[in-house]
Write an enzyme that holds these catalytic residues in place. Sequence first.
Site, PDB file in Angstrom:
ATOM      1  N   ASP A  49      40.672  78.424  -9.983  1.00 11.75           N
ATOM      2  CA  ASP A  49      41.001  79.035 -10.407  1.00 11.75           C
ATOM      3  C   ASP A  49      39.938  80.590 -10.319  1.00 11.75           C
ATOM      4  O   ASP A  49      39.467  80.800 -10.948  1.00 11.75           O
ATOM      5  CB  ASP A  49      41.495  79.285 -11.670  1.00 11.75           C
ATOM      6  N   LYS A  75      44.400  89.601  -9.662  1.00 15.29           N
ATOM      7  CA  LYS A  75      43.044  90.645  -9.883  1.00 15.29           C
ATOM      8  C   LYS A  75      42.779  91.614  -7.940  1.00 15.29           C
ATOM      9  O   LYS A  75      44.113  92.460  -8.054  1.00 15.29           O
ATOM     10  CB  LYS A  75      42.265  90.161 -10.752  1.00 15.29           C
ATOM     11  N   PHE A  86      40.211  79.191 -18.816  1.00 15.04           N
ATOM     12  CA  PHE A  86      41.304  80.712 -19.357  1.00 15.04           C
ATOM     13  C   PHE A  86      41.884  81.024 -17.767  1.00 15.04           C
ATOM     14  O   PHE A  86      41.245  81.264 -17.377  1.00 15.04           O
ATOM     15  CB  PHE A  86      41.464  81.653 -19.779  1.00 15.04           C
TER      16      PHE A  86
HETATM   17  C1  LIG Z   1      40.800  83.065 -14.328  1.00 14.90           C
HETATM   18  C2  LIG Z   1      41.760  83.772 -15.206  1.00 14.90           C
HETATM   19  N1  LIG Z   1      42.657  83.000 -14.522  1.00 14.90           N
HETATM   20  C3  LIG Z   1      44.557  83.175 -14.771  1.00 14.90           C
HETATM   21  C4  LIG Z   1      44.276  84.837 -15.456  1.00 14.90           C
HETATM   22  C5  LIG Z   1      45.019  85.248 -15.252  1.00 14.90           C
HETATM   23  O1  LIG Z   1      45.493  86.271 -14.963  1.00 14.90           O
HETATM   24  P1  LIG Z   1      46.904  87.639 -15.101  1.00 14.90           P
HETATM   25  O2  LIG Z   1      46.409  88.385 -16.282  1.00 14.90           O
HETATM   26  O3  LIG Z   1      47.075  88.300 -14.375  1.00 14.90           O
HETATM   27  O4  LIG Z   1      47.667  86.526 -15.458  1.00 14.90           O
HETATM   28  C6  LIG Z   1      42.963  85.480 -15.737  1.00 14.90           C
HETATM   29  C7  LIG Z   1      42.933  86.494 -16.614  1.00 14.90           C
HETATM   30  O5  LIG Z   1      42.012  86.753 -17.584  1.00 14.90           O
HETATM   31  C8  LIG Z   1      41.438  84.781 -15.231  1.00 14.90           C
HETATM   32  O6  LIG Z   1      40.219  85.230 -15.748  1.00 14.90           O
END
Ligand SMILES: Cc1ncc(COP(=O)(O)O)c(C=O)c1O
Length: 443
Positions: free
Chosen positions: A264, A293, A176
Amino acid sequence: MNSVKISGYGDDLTVDGIRIGDLSPDEHQNIEKTKGGQNYSPLEDVVVSKVKDSSTLIARIPDPDDIKKYIETELIDGLCCYSAVNQGQLNQTIVDSVIEHLSNEKLPTVPRSIRHKYMSAFLLAATGITGMDKVVPKVAGVESWELSFKISRRWGFYKKGIPEEKIIIVGATGNFHGRSVAAISMSDDEESRTGFGPFLPGIELVPFNDIDSLKLLFEEKGDRIASFMVEPIQGEAGVIVPDSDYFTMVAKLCKKHNILLAMDEVQTGFGRTGKNFAHQLFNVQPDIMGCGKAAGGGILPVSFVAGRKDVIDVLTPGSEGSTFGGYPLASVVGTYAIKVLVEEHLADNAKIQGDYLMSHLNEIKDEYPDKIKEVRGRGLLTAFEMYNEKNLNGHTVSVELLNHGVYAKETHQTTVRLAPALTINKYQIDRLSDAIRSVIKGL
Ligand SMILES: Cc1ncc(COP(=O)(O)O)c(C=O)c1O
């Protein structure tokens, strides 16, 4: 011409004569259903109102005597905005920095086409904490991933010499990375993809935590692959922790085939897993990584890409940009988010309280071995998975937890993730665990 009259603060915030403090949970639901896009289905009959302390929210639920009214209740925040609030709700140091800079330092809002003095503070802090050479600020988490994706492609083109139309970026199944078209092009979750195609070409997936598949793909197509983009622990997939030697083998393979390791850390970074960044759990160093985040201290959306000089340097003026990425307020908040991570020893507390929470969860699993299948996690990124049976439903557990004063949310039908603020104390972990035990007992 349309016009709207707006006044007041908090409960007195009034829009066209509707004072939000007068709305029942039912009325909030109705407004959201009739005026909002239905891309979420929030828990029914509960509306969060304010913060009590760093891990406790005050929420409104229907008054049992009169459905048109509400009563207030306390909720332990077991999710902290999907790990965006690692520093705790309204962390005082971060709030003070915002107030001080807005009120006394007369913080300007300017774009990146003119230099501002706070950018230097943020770049020094962000390179310092990540140990990376260079940082590029963005806003949402998905943008940090998307920029890592773009940089990977450009690096593949400029530095590795792969023809543009042949470049492959490899991802992991169950990933994700957010909701942009590029991110869902890499996703294998049908719900996120259906109807949003056509998707980006040049993406291939391998099973997460399967080194043989990665090796095979690298051997077959390594000269066309620019990067392997991966979460160190898969959060949304249900807190999937890879084998302890997986990433050392991944890093070796990447080196052998001249492929970037792009991580990520949007959900796993900023102390969440008991280290400042989860890749440190596995003793590897990514070539490029995305954070988001908690990079915004639970107050502002702040994200960034950090990486090796030769990788980040494929960006050139005009090739990338963001109006609010690294603007003065984001730079101040981003700097203070790092200050709190360091000075409040958030990673250490995540390790201590996370181990404590895990010991509770393991006890509950031992008490109900017919209901709980597995308990997983590192630090305060934890989850329990139930057996796939009719009465063991993650959504039912979330609803029941609310009735026991805890806010948590299922990630999949049978898995419930627990990721409270890293400032949480032992007493609050006990309350959280007691609520889980009662709910599981009642299933
Ligand atoms: C691993 C990871 N990458 C990217 C994102 C996307 O972040 P955002 O919702 O701030 O765009 C998330 C959101 O849960 C995430 O868990």
